[in-house]
Design an enzyme around this catalytic site. Structure first.
Site, PDB file in Angstrom:
ATOM      1  N   GLY A  28       1.006  69.187 101.798  1.00  0.00           N
ATOM      2  CA  GLY A  28       0.449  67.985 102.922  1.00  0.00           C
ATOM      3  C   GLY A  28      -0.185  67.192 102.262  1.00  0.00           C
ATOM      4  O   GLY A  28      -1.229  66.501 102.936  1.00  0.00           O
ATOM      5  N   ARG A  81      21.154  75.517 112.570  1.00  0.00           N
ATOM      6  CA  ARG A  81      20.212  73.968 112.210  1.00  0.00           C
ATOM      7  C   ARG A  81      20.095  73.181 113.528  1.00  0.00           C
ATOM      8  O   ARG A  81      19.200  72.710 113.748  1.00  0.00           O
ATOM      9  CB  ARG A  81      21.004  73.515 111.080  1.00  0.00           C
ATOM     10  CG  ARG A  81      20.323  72.226 110.697  1.00  0.00           C
ATOM     11  CD  ARG A  81      20.820  71.525 109.387  1.00  0.00           C
ATOM     12  NE  ARG A  81      21.060  72.532 108.375  1.00  0.00           N
ATOM     13  CZ  ARG A  81      20.038  72.827 107.637  1.00  0.00           C
ATOM     14  NH1 ARG A  81      18.821  72.454 107.541  1.00  0.00           N
ATOM     15  NH2 ARG A  81      20.338  73.766 106.717  1.00  0.00           N
ATOM     16  N   MET A 106      11.020  69.723 104.134  1.00  0.00           N
ATOM     17  CA  MET A 106      11.855  70.197 102.931  1.00  0.00           C
ATOM     18  C   MET A 106      13.170  70.661 103.515  1.00  0.00           C
ATOM     19  O   MET A 106      13.913  71.343 102.969  1.00  0.00           O
ATOM     20  CB  MET A 106      11.126  71.248 102.078  1.00  0.00           C
ATOM     21  CG  MET A 106      10.014  70.439 101.357  1.00  0.00           C
ATOM     22  SD  MET A 106      10.298  69.094 100.349  1.00  0.00           S
ATOM     23  CE  MET A 106      11.461  69.761  99.215  1.00  0.00           C
ATOM     24  N   ASN A 123      11.553  58.830 105.240  1.00  0.00           N
ATOM     25  CA  ASN A 123      11.483  59.948 104.331  1.00  0.00           C
ATOM     26  C   ASN A 123      10.863  59.634 103.163  1.00  0.00           C
ATOM     27  O   ASN A 123      11.253  58.495 102.496  1.00  0.00           O
ATOM     28  CB  ASN A 123      12.733  60.641 104.245  1.00  0.00           C
ATOM     29  CG  ASN A 123      12.698  61.996 103.333  1.00  0.00           C
ATOM     30  OD1 ASN A 123      11.830  62.676 103.667  1.00  0.00           O
ATOM     31  ND2 ASN A 123      13.645  62.082 102.273  1.00  0.00           N
ATOM     32  N   HIS A 125      10.612  60.339  99.176  1.00  0.00           N
ATOM     33  CA  HIS A 125      11.516  61.127  98.321  1.00  0.00           C
ATOM     34  C   HIS A 125      11.156  61.135  96.826  1.00  0.00           C
ATOM     35  O   HIS A 125      10.952  59.929  96.701  1.00  0.00           O
ATOM     36  CB  HIS A 125      13.047  60.626  98.466  1.00  0.00           C
ATOM     37  CG  HIS A 125      13.981  61.712  97.678  1.00  0.00           C
ATOM     38  ND1 HIS A 125      14.468  62.819  97.960  1.00  0.00           N
ATOM     39  CD2 HIS A 125      14.505  61.433  96.233  1.00  0.00           C
ATOM     40  CE1 HIS A 125      15.095  63.487  96.954  1.00  0.00           C
ATOM     41  NE2 HIS A 125      15.235  62.472  95.778  1.00  0.00           N
ATOM     42  N   SER A 152      10.587  56.939  96.498  1.00  0.00           N
ATOM     43  CA  SER A 152      11.423  55.879  97.336  1.00  0.00           C
ATOM     44  C   SER A 152      10.893  56.502  98.841  1.00  0.00           C
ATOM     45  O   SER A 152      10.740  57.734  99.181  1.00  0.00           O
ATOM     46  CB  SER A 152      12.739  56.044  97.264  1.00  0.00           C
ATOM     47  OG  SER A 152      13.217  55.901  95.944  1.00  0.00           O
ATOM     48  N   THR A 157      18.953  58.840 107.543  1.00  0.00           N
ATOM     49  CA  THR A 157      20.456  58.522 108.290  1.00  0.00           C
ATOM     50  C   THR A 157      21.077  59.806 108.496  1.00  0.00           C
ATOM     51  O   THR A 157      20.534  60.802 107.801  1.00  0.00           O
ATOM     52  CB  THR A 157      21.153  57.643 107.491  1.00  0.00           C
ATOM     53  OG1 THR A 157      21.489  57.784 106.219  1.00  0.00           O
ATOM     54  CG2 THR A 157      20.803  56.147 107.760  1.00  0.00           C
ATOM     55  N   GLU A 159      23.500  61.161 106.482  1.00  0.00           N
ATOM     56  CA  GLU A 159      23.731  61.536 105.031  1.00  0.00           C
ATOM     57  C   GLU A 159      22.357  61.576 104.301  1.00  0.00           C
ATOM     58  O   GLU A 159      21.587  60.950 104.316  1.00  0.00           O
ATOM     59  CB  GLU A 159      24.476  60.382 104.576  1.00  0.00           C
ATOM     60  CG  GLU A 159      25.173  61.298 103.257  1.00  0.00           C
ATOM     61  CD  GLU A 159      26.133  60.133 102.422  1.00  0.00           C
ATOM     62  OE1 GLU A 159      26.318  60.537 101.202  1.00  0.00           O
ATOM     63  OE2 GLU A 159      26.287  59.135 103.008  1.00  0.00           O
ATOM     64  N   LEU A 160      22.354  62.873 103.863  1.00  0.00           N
ATOM     65  CA  LEU A 160      21.063  63.484 103.035  1.00  0.00           C
ATOM     66  C   LEU A 160      20.485  62.385 101.849  1.00  0.00           C
ATOM     67  O   LEU A 160      21.362  61.974 101.023  1.00  0.00           O
ATOM     68  CB  LEU A 160      20.999  64.887 102.518  1.00  0.00           C
ATOM     69  CG  LEU A 160      19.948  65.536 101.653  1.00  0.00           C
ATOM     70  CD1 LEU A 160      18.833  65.617 102.695  1.00  0.00           C
ATOM     71  CD2 LEU A 160      20.471  66.577 101.032  1.00  0.00           C
ATOM     72  N   ASP A 161      19.080  62.011 102.031  1.00  0.00           N
ATOM     73  CA  ASP A 161      18.492  61.184 101.061  1.00  0.00           C
ATOM     74  C   ASP A 161      19.645  59.733 100.680  1.00  0.00           C
ATOM     75  O   ASP A 161      19.374  59.324  99.771  1.00  0.00           O
ATOM     76  CB  ASP A 161      18.488  61.752  99.704  1.00  0.00           C
ATOM     77  CG  ASP A 161      17.342  62.803  99.949  1.00  0.00           C
ATOM     78  OD1 ASP A 161      16.648  62.927 100.872  1.00  0.00           O
ATOM     79  OD2 ASP A 161      17.322  63.834  99.248  1.00  0.00           O
TER      80      ASP A 161
HETATM   81  C1  GAR Z   1       6.253  64.951  97.766  1.00  0.00           C
HETATM   82  O1  GAR Z   1       6.431  64.863  96.345  1.00  0.00           O
HETATM   83  C2  GAR Z   1       7.680  64.656  98.455  1.00  0.00           C
HETATM   84  O2  GAR Z   1       8.189  63.420  97.600  1.00  0.00           O
HETATM   85  C3  GAR Z   1       8.671  65.734  98.357  1.00  0.00           C
HETATM   86  O3  GAR Z   1       7.523  66.713  98.668  1.00  0.00           O
HETATM   87  C4  GAR Z   1       6.411  66.518  98.072  1.00  0.00           C
HETATM   88  C5  GAR Z   1       5.302  66.734  99.256  1.00  0.00           C
HETATM   89  O4  GAR Z   1       4.112  66.661  98.905  1.00  0.00           O
HETATM   90  N1  GAR Z   1       9.569  65.556  99.432  1.00  0.00           N
HETATM   91  C6  GAR Z   1      10.857  66.078  99.137  1.00  0.00           C
HETATM   92  O5  GAR Z   1      11.142  66.449  97.924  1.00  0.00           O
HETATM   93  C7  GAR Z   1      11.820  65.738 100.336  1.00  0.00           C
HETATM   94  N2  GAR Z   1      13.045  66.129  99.909  1.00  0.00           N
HETATM   95  P1  GAR Z   1       2.950  66.995  99.597  1.00  0.00           P
HETATM   96  O6  GAR Z   1       3.254  68.123 100.641  1.00  0.00           O
HETATM   97  O7  GAR Z   1       1.560  67.263  98.913  1.00  0.00           O
HETATM   98  O8  GAR Z   1       2.811  65.764 100.605  1.00  0.00           O
END
Ligand code: GAR
Length: 234
Positions: A28, A81, A106, A123, A125, A152, A157, A159-161
């Site tokens: 977080g 899901r 996640m 999101n 990423h 990014s 949408t 489709e994932l990422d």
């Molecule tokens: C971040 O690096 C974010 O880009 C990634 O999780 C981390 C969360 O950090 N997100 C993903 O991988 C989404 N697929 P945080 O919990 O310290 O904010």
């Protein structure tokens, strides 16, 4: 007035306030960056709830410490899901957020729920999409011999990422980088990147209509780039 009666943009002390719901699963740190920016009044937004698929995660503790409402359920307590997402997004919809921010969330969002919220959900990423969607992005950037890596923010949408990319932050990859070193370099840029994008939504400079994005009234043809002064530039 109950939270759910407040429109997507609520009038706050210093003008209009963007209503946000944050989805998070882990540490977080990006959520904390949003909380701190709102507390210091540098971001005209309010987080109306933090939702999670991990009831014990640090992100929820950060939210509770900041006095933000939380919602958390374990996916294993749902049939599938879609059932989990039905419960999650039914809750989110009652809060009427202008923006749903996945900040370290996640869990893959079902296509139906994603589709129903296109244009409303972003999101963060940890890669320069479309390179390295999915997991283990830092290891994969190193393995591929990438000279540049980053993060990014994109529209979610079905489709994932794969939704349109709104903004990116770039970092160099050094020859002797470990996965840890690279992930720290990216994480340091993620915070200003996410704050910058949310601020542009709050200022109405970024707008969406489905998966079409405009910035300052013109279509966004390529992602905004975070410069060394933490400003997003076309
Ligand atoms: C971040 O690096 C974010 O880009 C990634 O999780 C981390 C969360 O950090 N997100 C993903 O991988 C989404 N697929 P945080 O919990 O310290 O904010």
């Amino acid at each position: 007035m109950a939270d759910r009666d407040i429109p997507a943009f609520a009038v706050g002390g210093s003008g209009q306030t963007l209503r946000i719901v944050v989805l998070a699963s882990g540490n977080g740190s990006n959520l904390q960056a949003l909380i701190d920016a709102i507390a210091s009044k540098s971001l005209p937004a309010c987080i109306v709830a933090v939702c999670s698929d991990k009831p014990d995660c640090l992100a929820l503790q950060r939210a509770q410490q900041a006095g933000i409402a939380t919602w958390a359920q374990r996916p294993r307590d749902f049939a599938n899901r879609e059932a989990f997402d039905d419960a999650l997004f039914a809750h989110i919809d009652t809060l009427q957020p202008a923006l749903i921010v996945c900040a370290g969330y996640m869990r893959v969002i079902s296509a139906t729920a994603a589709q129903r919220h296109v244009g409303q959900m972003i999101n963060l990423h940890p890669s320069l999409l479309p390179r390295h969607p999915g997991l283990h992005t830092h290891a994969r950037a190193l393995e591929a011999g990438d000279r540049e890596h980053g993060a990014s923010v994109h529209l979610v949408t079905a489709e994932l990422d794969a939704g349109p990319v709104i903004a990116q932050a770039r970092v160099p990859v050094h020859g002797n980088d470990s996965e840890d070193a690279l992930s720290h370099r990216v994480r340091a840029r993620e915070h200003p990147l996410l704050l910058g994008v949310v601020a542009l939504f709050a200022d109405h400079r970024l707008r969406t209509d489905g998966n079409a994005i405009t910035f300052d009234g013109r279509p966004l043809d390529s992602p905004l780039q975070l410069d060394c002064h933490d400003q997003l530039q076309r």
